[in-house]
Design a protein around this motif. Structure first.
Motif, PDB file in Angstrom:
ATOM      1  N   VAL A 269      32.859 -21.467 -29.913  1.00 48.58           N
ATOM      2  CA  VAL A 269      32.008 -21.852 -31.034  1.00 48.58           C
ATOM      3  C   VAL A 269      32.863 -21.844 -32.301  1.00 48.58           C
ATOM      4  O   VAL A 269      33.466 -20.821 -32.640  1.00 48.58           O
ATOM      5  CB  VAL A 269      30.809 -20.898 -31.193  1.00 48.58           C
ATOM      6  CG1 VAL A 269      30.009 -21.248 -32.444  1.00 48.58           C
ATOM      7  CG2 VAL A 269      29.909 -20.954 -29.959  1.00 48.58           C
TER       8      VAL A 269
ATOM      9  N   PHE B 231      33.333 -22.659 -36.523  1.00 48.49           N
ATOM     10  CA  PHE B 231      32.686 -22.752 -37.832  1.00 48.49           C
ATOM     11  C   PHE B 231      33.708 -23.362 -38.778  1.00 48.49           C
ATOM     12  O   PHE B 231      34.758 -22.757 -39.042  1.00 48.49           O
ATOM     13  CB  PHE B 231      32.261 -21.359 -38.312  1.00 48.49           C
ATOM     14  CG  PHE B 231      31.520 -21.343 -39.618  1.00 48.49           C
ATOM     15  CD1 PHE B 231      30.137 -21.437 -39.642  1.00 48.49           C
ATOM     16  CD2 PHE B 231      32.201 -21.214 -40.820  1.00 48.49           C
ATOM     17  CE1 PHE B 231      29.446 -21.404 -40.857  1.00 48.49           C
ATOM     18  CE2 PHE B 231      31.523 -21.183 -42.027  1.00 48.49           C
ATOM     19  CZ  PHE B 231      30.140 -21.282 -42.048  1.00 48.49           C
TER      20      PHE B 231
ATOM     21  N   LYS C 195      31.176 -26.332 -29.320  1.00 50.07           N
ATOM     22  CA  LYS C 195      30.022 -26.161 -30.198  1.00 50.07           C
ATOM     23  C   LYS C 195      30.542 -25.944 -31.618  1.00 50.07           C
ATOM     24  O   LYS C 195      31.414 -25.102 -31.841  1.00 50.07           O
ATOM     25  CB  LYS C 195      29.185 -24.972 -29.738  1.00 50.07           C
ATOM     26  CG  LYS C 195      28.598 -25.165 -28.341  1.00 50.07           C
ATOM     27  CD  LYS C 195      27.918 -23.896 -27.842  1.00 50.07           C
ATOM     28  CE  LYS C 195      27.370 -24.088 -26.439  1.00 50.07           C
ATOM     29  NZ  LYS C 195      26.761 -22.851 -25.889  1.00 50.07           N
TER      30      LYS C 195
ATOM     31  N   ALA D 218      29.617 -25.557 -35.766  1.00 52.73           N
ATOM     32  CA  ALA D 218      28.849 -25.448 -37.001  1.00 52.73           C
ATOM     33  C   ALA D 218      29.767 -25.935 -38.114  1.00 52.73           C
ATOM     34  O   ALA D 218      30.883 -25.442 -38.260  1.00 52.73           O
ATOM     35  CB  ALA D 218      28.419 -24.006 -37.247  1.00 52.73           C
TER      36      ALA D 218
ATOM     37  N   THR E  83      30.167 -27.254 -42.294  1.00 52.03           N
ATOM     38  CA  THR E  83      29.538 -27.127 -43.603  1.00 52.03           C
ATOM     39  C   THR E  83      30.047 -28.176 -44.580  1.00 52.03           C
ATOM     40  O   THR E  83      31.172 -28.668 -44.482  1.00 52.03           O
ATOM     41  CB  THR E  83      29.783 -25.730 -44.219  1.00 52.03           C
ATOM     42  OG1 THR E  83      31.062 -25.703 -44.877  1.00 52.03           O
ATOM     43  CG2 THR E  83      29.711 -24.642 -43.170  1.00 52.03           C
TER      44      THR E  83
ATOM     45  N   LEU F  89      25.934 -28.341 -35.343  1.00 54.24           N
ATOM     46  CA  LEU F  89      25.028 -27.729 -36.312  1.00 54.24           C
ATOM     47  C   LEU F  89      25.538 -28.029 -37.719  1.00 54.24           C
ATOM     48  O   LEU F  89      26.463 -27.378 -38.204  1.00 54.24           O
ATOM     49  CB  LEU F  89      24.954 -26.218 -36.092  1.00 54.24           C
ATOM     50  CG  LEU F  89      24.091 -25.430 -37.085  1.00 54.24           C
ATOM     51  CD1 LEU F  89      22.631 -25.853 -36.997  1.00 54.24           C
ATOM     52  CD2 LEU F  89      24.247 -23.927 -36.856  1.00 54.24           C
TER      53      LEU F  89
ATOM     54  N   ILE G  45      26.390 -18.374 -41.619  1.00 49.72           N
ATOM     55  CA  ILE G  45      26.943 -17.626 -40.491  1.00 49.72           C
ATOM     56  C   ILE G  45      25.823 -17.161 -39.565  1.00 49.72           C
ATOM     57  O   ILE G  45      25.923 -17.260 -38.328  1.00 49.72           O
ATOM     58  CB  ILE G  45      27.768 -16.418 -40.986  1.00 49.72           C
ATOM     59  CG1 ILE G  45      29.006 -16.882 -41.774  1.00 49.72           C
ATOM     60  CG2 ILE G  45      28.173 -15.529 -39.809  1.00 49.72           C
ATOM     61  CD1 ILE G  45      30.064 -17.570 -40.956  1.00 49.72           C
TER      62      ILE G  45
ATOM     63  N   LYS H  57      22.873 -18.515 -39.160  1.00 47.94           N
ATOM     64  CA  LYS H  57      22.333 -19.677 -38.450  1.00 47.94           C
ATOM     65  C   LYS H  57      23.244 -20.085 -37.296  1.00 47.94           C
ATOM     66  O   LYS H  57      22.770 -20.500 -36.230  1.00 47.94           O
ATOM     67  CB  LYS H  57      22.142 -20.846 -39.415  1.00 47.94           C
ATOM     68  CG  LYS H  57      20.947 -20.700 -40.339  1.00 47.94           C
ATOM     69  CD  LYS H  57      20.820 -21.897 -41.270  1.00 47.94           C
ATOM     70  CE  LYS H  57      19.603 -21.756 -42.184  1.00 47.94           C
ATOM     71  NZ  LYS H  57      19.514 -22.876 -43.160  1.00 47.94           N
ATOM     72  N   THR H  58      24.542 -19.972 -37.506  1.00 47.98           N
ATOM     73  CA  THR H  58      25.496 -20.301 -36.437  1.00 47.98           C
ATOM     74  C   THR H  58      25.325 -19.356 -35.256  1.00 47.98           C
ATOM     75  O   THR H  58      25.235 -19.799 -34.099  1.00 47.98           O
ATOM     76  CB  THR H  58      26.939 -20.218 -36.978  1.00 47.98           C
ATOM     77  OG1 THR H  58      27.088 -21.131 -38.069  1.00 47.98           O
ATOM     78  CG2 THR H  58      27.942 -20.561 -35.888  1.00 47.98           C
TER      79      THR H  58
ATOM     80  N   THR I 241      22.018 -19.966 -33.493  1.00 50.21           N
ATOM     81  CA  THR I 241      21.957 -21.215 -32.727  1.00 50.21           C
ATOM     82  C   THR I 241      22.810 -21.165 -31.477  1.00 50.21           C
ATOM     83  O   THR I 241      22.377 -21.575 -30.389  1.00 50.21           O
ATOM     84  CB  THR I 241      22.411 -22.395 -33.603  1.00 50.21           C
ATOM     85  OG1 THR I 241      21.557 -22.485 -34.755  1.00 50.21           O
ATOM     86  CG2 THR I 241      22.353 -23.718 -32.829  1.00 50.21           C
TER      87      THR I 241
ATOM     88  N   LEU J 150      30.351 -16.557 -32.252  1.00 48.12           N
ATOM     89  CA  LEU J 150      31.253 -17.233 -33.175  1.00 48.12           C
ATOM     90  C   LEU J 150      32.672 -16.878 -32.759  1.00 48.12           C
ATOM     91  O   LEU J 150      32.997 -15.701 -32.617  1.00 48.12           O
ATOM     92  CB  LEU J 150      30.988 -16.781 -34.616  1.00 48.12           C
ATOM     93  CG  LEU J 150      31.901 -17.335 -35.704  1.00 48.12           C
ATOM     94  CD1 LEU J 150      31.835 -18.849 -35.749  1.00 48.12           C
ATOM     95  CD2 LEU J 150      31.513 -16.737 -37.057  1.00 48.12           C
TER      96      LEU J 150
END
Length: 279
Positions: A6, A8, A30, A32, A34, A53, A69, A71-72, A75, A79
């Motif tokens: 995952v 970010f 996956k 996330a 921003t 996401l 963070i 929400k990640t 979902t 992380l």
């Protein structure tokens, strides 16, 4: 079967961040991602699967970052890789840039990344694994760019706190890497990503010449391929012992060695003075 990590990624609506997110999604990871504008982010990425996401985040707000963070984690359940990519360039001599202009660049390029790190680390420590990848610049190691002093200072800061971070998180099984690109063919030199001084001073001809060079000759002709740069970043997350420093681009490689050689020359030329200052 290998579990997909995952990710970010900040600053994902354009440039290297956007290329990275698209490549990651193509691998099945996956992600996330921003941006300040979720509409711009969705349009740029153009992906509708549940492995993506999109998040609207104000990186200078601890609350906004913490919410992203959470929400990640909520979902995707975990992380694994944090990429602090968001930032913007700034030109202008030190004298002509105001305190507000300089601080705003630091707020995004430095303190925005620190906010992400601060909110992500409790989760990474709990799972005893993870990788924080901070996108710096060759300008965070080699600062001989007239007119880019404040921008280079933000990236020097990124390099410095990442080196300390790498030692602080090592006991928790977490890695930290500084990625220092040279010139890559992204939107970095476009007006939306490069701030100009509000009150330029005519005396700084060298700075104006440097700005003109970047905007008229370097822009659009950068040697770095963002697709290859993104692939190199993805590779970092798959190795057991990733490097602390990763320079991207032959230009970055050459500038790094130019700095190293210059420091060595000064060390040896002034060695007698340097070593004479002890009790």
């Amino acid at each position: 079967m290998k579990t997909q990590k995952v990710w970010f990624v900040t600053g994902a609506s354009k440039g290297l961040g956007l290329t990275l997110v698209k490549q990651l999604l193509n691998t099945g990871a996956k992600v996330a991602a921003t941006s300040r504008s979720i509409a711009d982010l969705k349009k740029a990425v153009d992906f509708s699967g549940d492995q993506f996401l999109p998040l609207a985040v104000n990186l200078t707000s601890e609350e906004s970052v913490a919410d992203a963070i959470e929400k990640t984690i909520g979902t995707f359940g975990q992380l694994d890789v944090v990429v602090n990519n968001a930032g913007y360039g700034m030109t202008g001599a030190l004298e002509e840039l105001s305190d507000a202009e300089a601080r705003t660049n630091f707020d995004v390029n430095v303190f925005g990344s620190l906010n992400v790190i601060r909110k992500a680390l409790p989760h990474l420590r709990q799972q005893q694994s993870g990788h924080i990848i901070n996108i710096s610049s060759v300008g965070g190691f080699y600062g001989m760019f007239p007119g880019f002093g404040i921008y280079c200072a933000t990236k020097f800061a990124v390099d410095g706190f990442t080196e300390a971070l790498s030692e602080e998180v090592k006991p928790f099984g977490i890695h930290a890497t500084i990625v220092s690109p040279g010139y890559f063919r992204t939107e970095f030199l476009n007006p939306t990503s490069l701030s100009m001084p509000q009150n330029p001073i005519d005396a700084y001809k060298l700075v104006r010449d440097s700005e003109a060079l970047h905007l008229s000759q370097i822009k659009g002709n950068q040697p770095g391929d963002p697709e290859k740069g993104a692939s190199a970043i993805i590779k970092l997350a798959d190795v057991e012992n990733p490097p602390l420093h990763l320079f991207l681009g032959e230009d970055a490689y050459n500038m790094a060695y130019a700095k190293i050689d210059a420091v060595k020359r000064d060390l040896e030329s002034w060695k007698d003075v340097t070593v004479s200052t002890g009790f």
